[in-house]
Scaffold this motif. Structure first.
Motif, PDB file in Angstrom:
ATOM      1  N   ALA A 298       8.966   3.193  -2.825  1.00  0.00           N
ATOM      2  CA  ALA A 298       8.779   4.637  -2.958  1.00  0.00           C
ATOM      3  C   ALA A 298       8.131   4.994  -4.289  1.00  0.00           C
ATOM      4  CB  ALA A 298      10.114   5.348  -2.835  1.00  0.00           C
TER       5      ALA A 298
ATOM      6  N   LYS B 142       1.929   6.799  -1.992  1.00  0.00           N
ATOM      7  CA  LYS B 142       1.943   6.104  -0.705  1.00  0.00           C
ATOM      8  C   LYS B 142       0.618   5.369  -0.445  1.00  0.00           C
ATOM      9  CE  LYS B 142       3.422   6.809   4.021  1.00  0.00           C
ATOM     10  NZ  LYS B 142       3.958   7.727   5.008  1.00  0.00           N
TER      11      LYS B 142
ATOM     12  N   LYS C  36       0.001   1.319  -0.447  1.00  0.00           N
ATOM     13  CA  LYS C  36      -0.598   0.713   0.741  1.00  0.00           C
ATOM     14  C   LYS C  36      -1.827  -0.111   0.368  1.00  0.00           C
ATOM     15  CE  LYS C  36      -2.266   1.820   5.355  1.00  0.00           C
ATOM     16  NZ  LYS C  36      -2.546   2.866   6.331  1.00  0.00           N
TER      17      LYS C  36
END
Length: 106
Positions: A26, A44, A48
C-alpha cells in the motif's frame, strides 16, 4: 549442471516474490537498498510498474540461466551468462530510474 539451474531458478523465483510483495504494498516500494522511495503521485501505478519490472527481470534471468541445462561444468560460455546478468542489472536500474521520474512528485 541441473543443480546449478535449480539454484539459478530459485533466484528467479525470489525476483517474482519481490514483485508480488511490491504489487500488494500500500506504500511506495523502494528499489535500492537503504534508500527511501521518493514521494510518489500515484502509489498504485508506481508499485505496479516496479512489480512488472521485477516480473520481467525474473523471466529474463531465468532465460539467461537456461544454458545451465546444456553446458558442461567450467564451460567458457558461462562468462557470457555472467555478462548478461550484469547487463540485466544495469538495464533494471535504468528502467527503475525512469519509473521513479515518471511517478515522482515535482
Amino acid at each position: 549442471m541441473i543443480i546449478g539451474f535449480v539454484i539459478w531458478s530459485f533466484c528467479a523465483v525470489l525476483f517474482f516474490i519481490v514483485g508480488v510483495v511490491d504489487l500488494k504494498s500500500a506504500k511506495p516500494v523502494g528499489f535500492f537498498t537503504g534508500v527511501k522511495p521518493p514521494k510518489i503521485t500515484d502509489v498504485k501505478k508506481y508499485n505496479k510498474a516496479v512489480a512488472l519490472l521485477w516480473f520481467i527481470t525474473g523471466i529474463v534471468f531465468e532465460l539467461i540461466g537456461l544454458p545451465f541445462l546444456f553446458l558442461k561444468q567450467n564451460s567458457p560460455a558461462f562468462v557470457f551468462m555472467m555478462l548478461a546478468t550484469v547487463a540485466l542489472v544495469i538495464v533494471m536500474m535504468v528502467v527503475y530510474l525512469s519509473i521513479s521520474r515518471k511517478y515522482e512528485e515535482k
